[in-house]
Write an enzyme that holds these catalytic residues in place. Structure first.
Site, PDB file in Angstrom:
ATOM      1  N   ALA A 101      27.363  51.418  61.666  1.00 47.61           N
ATOM      2  CA  ALA A 101      26.568  50.483  62.465  1.00 47.61           C
ATOM      3  C   ALA A 101      25.814  51.213  63.571  1.00 47.61           C
ATOM      4  CB  ALA A 101      27.465  49.407  63.068  1.00 47.61           C
ATOM      5  N   SER A 160      17.661  78.544  31.878  1.00 47.44           N
ATOM      6  CA  SER A 160      18.783  77.729  31.421  1.00 47.44           C
ATOM      7  C   SER A 160      20.025  78.611  31.424  1.00 47.44           C
ATOM      8  CB  SER A 160      18.502  77.179  30.029  1.00 47.44           C
ATOM      9  OG  SER A 160      18.123  78.232  29.185  1.00 47.44           O
ATOM     10  N   LEU A 161      21.147  78.017  31.145  1.00 53.19           N
ATOM     11  CA  LEU A 161      22.390  78.781  31.127  1.00 53.19           C
ATOM     12  C   LEU A 161      22.872  78.881  29.687  1.00 53.19           C
ATOM     13  CD1 LEU A 161      24.318  77.111  34.088  1.00 53.19           C
ATOM     14  CD2 LEU A 161      23.393  79.432  34.029  1.00 53.19           C
ATOM     15  N   GLU A 178      32.178  77.968  39.857  1.00 48.53           N
ATOM     16  CA  GLU A 178      31.999  76.636  40.446  1.00 48.53           C
ATOM     17  C   GLU A 178      31.954  75.599  39.334  1.00 48.53           C
ATOM     18  OE1 GLU A 178      28.555  78.192  42.256  1.00 48.53           O
ATOM     19  OE2 GLU A 178      27.159  77.053  41.050  1.00 48.53           O
ATOM     20  N   LYS A 191      30.476  72.756  36.914  1.00 47.66           N
ATOM     21  CA  LYS A 191      29.127  72.531  36.385  1.00 47.66           C
ATOM     22  C   LYS A 191      28.833  71.038  36.520  1.00 47.66           C
ATOM     23  CE  LYS A 191      26.050  73.356  32.549  1.00 47.66           C
ATOM     24  NZ  LYS A 191      25.510  71.992  32.557  1.00 47.66           N
ATOM     25  N   ASP A 246      27.179  67.475  36.338  1.00 49.43           N
ATOM     26  CA  ASP A 246      26.448  66.811  35.270  1.00 49.43           C
ATOM     27  C   ASP A 246      25.364  65.957  35.906  1.00 49.43           C
ATOM     28  OD1 ASP A 246      25.787  66.132  32.766  1.00 49.43           O
ATOM     29  OD2 ASP A 246      27.537  64.876  32.368  1.00 49.43           O
ATOM     30  N   GLU A 293      21.578  70.792  41.954  1.00 48.97           N
ATOM     31  CA  GLU A 293      21.742  69.686  41.025  1.00 48.97           C
ATOM     32  C   GLU A 293      21.770  68.371  41.796  1.00 48.97           C
ATOM     33  OE1 GLU A 293      22.053  71.058  37.981  1.00 48.97           O
ATOM     34  OE2 GLU A 293      22.739  69.439  36.682  1.00 48.97           O
ATOM     35  N   TYR A 321      22.990  75.501  44.310  1.00 46.88           N
ATOM     36  CA  TYR A 321      23.705  76.578  43.612  1.00 46.88           C
ATOM     37  C   TYR A 321      22.890  77.849  43.416  1.00 46.88           C
ATOM     38  CZ  TYR A 321      21.432  74.531  39.472  1.00 46.88           C
ATOM     39  OH  TYR A 321      20.539  74.022  38.583  1.00 46.88           O
ATOM     40  N   LYS A 367      29.418  83.170  37.482  1.00 45.04           N
ATOM     41  CA  LYS A 367      28.309  84.057  37.828  1.00 45.04           C
ATOM     42  C   LYS A 367      28.863  85.377  38.347  1.00 45.04           C
ATOM     43  CE  LYS A 367      25.739  79.986  39.105  1.00 45.04           C
ATOM     44  NZ  LYS A 367      25.151  79.140  40.150  1.00 45.04           N
ATOM     45  N   LYS A 401      31.718  75.041  28.822  1.00 40.58           N
ATOM     46  CA  LYS A 401      31.673  73.576  28.765  1.00 40.58           C
ATOM     47  C   LYS A 401      32.992  72.975  28.279  1.00 40.58           C
ATOM     48  CE  LYS A 401      27.743  71.676  28.274  1.00 40.58           C
ATOM     49  NZ  LYS A 401      26.336  71.753  28.065  1.00 40.58           N
ATOM     50  N   CYS A 430      48.272  34.524  14.792  1.00 42.07           N
ATOM     51  CA  CYS A 430      48.636  35.937  14.791  1.00 42.07           C
ATOM     52  C   CYS A 430      48.511  36.477  13.370  1.00 42.07           C
ATOM     53  CB  CYS A 430      50.058  36.116  15.296  1.00 42.07           C
ATOM     54  SG  CYS A 430      50.670  37.796  15.064  1.00 42.07           S
ATOM     55  N   CYS A 468      52.249  37.366  12.068  1.00 41.50           N
ATOM     56  CA  CYS A 468      53.304  36.391  11.796  1.00 41.50           C
ATOM     57  C   CYS A 468      52.782  34.967  11.647  1.00 41.50           C
ATOM     58  CB  CYS A 468      54.362  36.430  12.897  1.00 41.50           C
ATOM     59  SG  CYS A 468      53.794  35.723  14.449  1.00 41.50           S
ATOM     60  N   CYS A 490      50.139  36.555  20.938  1.00 40.72           N
ATOM     61  CA  CYS A 490      50.865  35.885  19.864  1.00 40.72           C
ATOM     62  C   CYS A 490      52.075  35.213  20.496  1.00 40.72           C
ATOM     63  CB  CYS A 490      51.306  36.921  18.838  1.00 40.72           C
ATOM     64  SG  CYS A 490      52.665  36.377  17.798  1.00 40.72           S
ATOM     65  N   CYS A 527      57.876  37.508  15.389  1.00 45.94           N
ATOM     66  CA  CYS A 527      56.723  38.293  14.923  1.00 45.94           C
ATOM     67  C   CYS A 527      57.159  39.730  14.623  1.00 45.94           C
ATOM     68  CB  CYS A 527      55.637  38.294  15.998  1.00 45.94           C
ATOM     69  SG  CYS A 527      54.203  39.295  15.565  1.00 45.94           S
TER      70      CYS A 527
HETATM   71  O1  D41 Z   1      26.259  72.841  38.199  1.00 49.52           O
HETATM   72  C1  D41 Z   1      25.303  73.177  37.527  1.00 49.52           C
HETATM   73  N1  D41 Z   1      24.791  72.354  36.662  1.00 49.52           N
HETATM   74  C2  D41 Z   1      24.744  74.546  37.671  1.00 49.52           C
HETATM   75  C3  D41 Z   1      23.571  74.866  37.017  1.00 49.52           C
HETATM   76  C4  D41 Z   1      25.377  75.526  38.466  1.00 49.52           C
HETATM   77  N2  D41 Z   1      26.534  75.247  39.129  1.00 49.52           N
HETATM   78  N3  D41 Z   1      24.851  76.754  38.584  1.00 49.52           N
HETATM   79  C5  D41 Z   1      23.697  77.079  37.948  1.00 49.52           C
HETATM   80  N4  D41 Z   1      23.201  78.309  38.112  1.00 49.52           N
HETATM   81  C6  D41 Z   1      22.079  78.660  37.513  1.00 49.52           C
HETATM   82  C7  D41 Z   1      21.552  80.038  37.720  1.00 49.52           C
HETATM   83  C8  D41 Z   1      22.632  81.055  37.501  1.00 49.52           C
HETATM   84  C9  D41 Z   1      20.433  80.332  36.774  1.00 49.52           C
HETATM   85  C10 D41 Z   1      21.066  80.126  39.130  1.00 49.52           C
HETATM   86  C11 D41 Z   1      23.011  76.134  37.131  1.00 49.52           C
HETATM   87  C12 D41 Z   1      21.809  76.548  36.533  1.00 49.52           C
HETATM   88  N5  D41 Z   1      21.380  77.811  36.734  1.00 49.52           N
HETATM   89  C13 D41 Z   1      20.986  75.702  35.685  1.00 49.52           C
HETATM   90  N6  D41 Z   1      21.038  74.399  35.581  1.00 49.52           N
HETATM   91  C14 D41 Z   1      20.124  73.994  34.704  1.00 49.52           C
HETATM   92  C15 D41 Z   1      19.476  75.063  34.232  1.00 49.52           C
HETATM   93  C16 D41 Z   1      20.004  76.134  34.842  1.00 49.52           C
END
Ligand code: D41
Length: 720
Positions: free
Chosen positions: A37, A85-86, A117, A119, A121, A175, A227, A293, A317, A411, A414, A429, A435
């Site tokens: 508030a 991408s990873l 760390e 990942k 979503d 993210e 990240y 990493k 994953k 039922c 039974c 039932c 039963c």
């Molecule tokens: O949590 C994630 N989705 C995540 C994505 C993360 N924790 N670290 C990430 N680190 C990288 C780099 C190493 C390339 C800096 C990432 C991604 N990349 C990433 N997410 C989507 C494409 C790449």
């Protein structure tokens, strides 16, 4: 700048600073500095000031997080440095290979230091700051170029609009995600308005970020975790390790995950994967794996990239928790308490790490709400150890002949009437132990490990013992229901159908089974028949608590059973207890008290209990340990066996205390044992104590005995 300043410009600046500070405390530190508030009050004051003095409104003002003009479309922004991408790994072997390649490429002989760390979503975004001001926020897009969602990203409280002490050009990657609670809130609201619900938090986050009206984004309370960092060409990174960069980002007030860690080598990676996996359900947001990493930035640069992904990072994953499959049929499962659960019979599908063939549909209302029909393509979800469920259908793939579902009125096992009390979701039932399905479940529960612990009473065997179809039968085949109903009708009229009387109707009947009778059953060899008879025989002296649990009283789980046993001491006392007396038991509320009273009021249940006692089942009363005439002999001259882990004493400490009081500690349980002291994960010794009827006490009980020996108190109760 002072709080009470009359000058509108300095007052506005002060308000902005306060609001920035509070929202940082709230969103980043998770430690609100003022009540909501108060925040709102400051916010409204700033809004009013900026309205009165338009010259004061600034792009980085907290008020601008909601106020930006709706965009007509998203422009495209090219990423200065491509958003990579990873690479993904789905198995330990792939992680081992990743680490080996990295060590080989770096020529390192010791384990590599990794920053690890969760990942998240969500959606990857890039935030560009020029001279400490957020100028561009973009989605990842195809990695080369994304959508310009600056106005929307500006509304995220977790994203700083202005930085102190940042280099002239700084790009922060991270993210955007939606926490589960917010997801539920948004979907509740969508449902209430009759609008489309989001499928999962990730989609909800994406949908909320890609809104033409930033005010909508603002209302969705999205979250952000940073990240990665990219700085201008002629600026050196402010740290030489990824972990230190994350700390630096945190110091700039970016949210970075508190669940990040540093580990060494592949063992560290896999241990982190398991640790996060175990904590996954407890996290406030969805994650779909972990990211590893190489921590040293110099090593990252040496490792470089393969095609579009860095060689220094890996996404490990979790198995996918959702999969598509076909709904082959809807069965009805009849539970121990008669609850009818629609169960989806599925084309087998690999999801959440196992092959799933059945999934719960919960109840009739859920089937309706999701409009699930036989023949549909459905999304099945299996998260962790949770029972697989049908989440939703794929409407585009509905077949014209897909058939809907109605709960049968009778039922399917039974033929008894099915009732669904007003306001309740569960149909039941009314057949009770008439039963076969309820008989089956009641018996399986009675015999289960934590109840009477009768080994060898398998499901297929119980099916044969109780007669009739199992607990799950095809629903919706009205023919089935009719057939059952008519079979039941004929049965009542006389044995028109040659139905064999079940060998076992109530748990008490188990104790009259002979090996010869069992031998006649399918897949029952002589040896297993006599083993089962012996196991049934050995179950005749359960602790009182187990016995109460085994009865299967609705709402009485193991803990309540134990509390009841401790409180009432004997079966007689429990059976005589009135509701007000039951309410005296810790954690027993009106609902539980009612179920217990109702259970013991039923003549049928009393008969079963009588029959059990007649058959020689003797629940071991929980009484005070017989007070020893001479308190000194509470321990002196007595034999103890220690098993399991005690909460406060090591085994050696317990032994020393017992021996000091003149007692003896033995290694195995026999008739001569006076007490078994059981801790967590007590095993076979505890079982043996139960079989022999030896008193079982816990650490508190031991302490009490020791005090009694010292003449301080009366004797303690056994724990069971
Ligand atoms: O949590 C994630 N989705 C995540 C994505 C993360 N924790 N670290 C990430 N680190 C990288 C780099 C190493 C390339 C800096 C990432 C991604 N990349 C990433 N997410 C989507 C494409 C790449």
């Amino acid at each position: 700048m002072i709080a009470g300043s009359e000058d509108p410009a300095s007052r506005a600046a002060w308000l902005r600073q306060e609001l920035h500070r509070h929202s940082h405390a709230y969103y980043v530190l998770d430690a609100p500095s003022v009540p909501d508030a108060e925040y709102d009050r400051l916010f409204r004051e700033l809004e009013a000031l900026e309205r009165e003095h338009p010259g004061l409104a600034m792009a980085d003002s907290p008020t601008q997080r909601v106020g930006a003009a709706p965009a007509s479309a998203f422009a495209t922004v090219a990423h200065r440095v491509p958003m990579l991408s990873l690479n993904n790994a789905f198995s330990d072997e792939e992680v081992v290979a990743f680490d080996r390649r990295a060590r080989e490429a770096l020529g390192s002989d010791g384990p590599i230091g990794y920053a690890v760390e969760p990942k998240f979503d969500g959606l990857a975004v890039s935030l560009t700051y020029v001279d400490g001001r957020l100028v561009t926020g973009a989605t990842r897009g195809d990695g080369e170029a994304g959508e310009d969602v600056t106005a929307n990203l500006r509304t995220l409280q977790a994203i700083p609009l202005r930085l102190e002490g940042a280099p002239p050009l700084l790009e922060v990657r991270g993210e955007v995600l939606m926490r589960r609670r917010e997801f539920i809130r948004i979907n509740d609201a969508q449902r209430a308005r009759g609008e489309r619900e989001f499928v999962n938090p990730r989609n909800a986050a994406a949908g909320s970020l890609r809104q033409l009206d930033p005010a909508v984004t603002a209302s969705r309370r999205l979250w952000f975790f940073a990240y990665g960092v990219i700085v201008g060409d002629d600026v050196r990174l402010p740290a030489d390790r990824h972990s230190a960069l994350m700390d630096w980002l945190a110091s700039l007030r970016f949210p970075v995950t508190p669940d990040r860690a540093m580990v060494a080598g592949v063992d560290g990676l896999l241990a982190f994967f398991r640790d996060i996996g175990a904590r996954r359900a407890a996290l406030p947001y969805d994650i779909d794996g972990v990211v590893y990493k190489v921590d040293s930035i110099a090593d990252q640069q040496r490792l470089g990239f393969v095609s579009r992904a860095p060689r220094f990072a890996l996404a490990h994953k979790f198995p996918a928790e959702e999969a598509l499959t076909e709904l082959l049929g809807i069965d009805i499962q009849v539970g121990r308490t008669g609850a009818l659960t629609p169960v989806a019979r599925l084309r087998p599908v690999f999801v959440g790490g196992v092959t799933v063939t059945n999934a719960t549909l919960h109840n009739e209302d859920e089937v309706r709400r999701k409009d699930v029909r036989v023949g549909d393509v459905v999304v099945v979800r299996r998260a962790g150890d949770v029972i697989p469920e049908v989440v939703r259908i794929v409407p585009e793939r509905r077949q014209p002949d897909a058939t809907g579902f109605t709960m049968p009125a009778l039922c399917p096992v039974c033929g008894s009437a099915v009732v669904k009390p007003d306001g309740e979701a569960i149909s039941r039932c009314t057949g009770g132990l008439f039963c076969a399905a309820q008989r089956k479940q009641a018996l399986l529960h009675f015999a289960s490990r934590r109840a009477m612990d009768i080994e060898g009473l398998w499901e297929k065997l119980v099916d044969q013992l109780v007669g009739g179809p199992g607990a799950t039968v095809a629903a919706n085949a009205s023919a089935t229901v009719d057939a059952v109903a008519s079979a039941v009708a004929e049965d009542a009229a006389g044995p028109a159908t040659a139905q064999v009387a079940p060998l076992v109707c109530t748990p008490a009947d188990l104790y009259h089974l002979s090996a010869a009778q069992l031998c006649g059953l399918e897949r029952m060899a002589e040896k297993s028949a006599s083993n089962l008879v012996a196991a049934i025989d050995a179950s005749r002296r359960p602790s009182f608590a187990r016995f109460v649990f085994a009865l299967g009283i609705r709402n009485v789980g193991e803990t309540t059973a134990r509390d009841l046993a401790r409180h009432f001491g004997t079966l007689d006392a429990l059976m005589r207890a009135t509701q007000p007396e039951l309410l005296q038991v810790a954690d027993v509320g009106p609902v539980v008290a009612q179920s217990i009273a109702t259970f013991f009021e039923q003549p049928h249940n009393r008969e079963v209990i009588d029959a059990l006692l007649q058959a020689g089942v003797q629940p071991q009363p929980v009484a005070w340990v017989p007070p020893v005439a001479d308190a000194a002999s509470a321990v002196a001259g007595r034999t103890f066996v220690l098993t399991g882990t005690l909460p406060g004493l090591s085994r050696d400490e317990a032994r020393v205390l017992i021996e000091a009081a003149g007692g003896k500690v033995a290694g195995s349980v026999s008739k001569k044992t006076d007490y078994v002291v059981a801790g967590d994960e007590a095993g076979s010794k505890l079982e043996k104590a139960r079989t022999l009827g030896v008193a079982v006490i816990d650490e508190a009980g031991l302490q009490a005995l020791l005090l009694q020996a010292a003449g301080a108190i009366e004797a303690p109760r056994p724990i069971e």
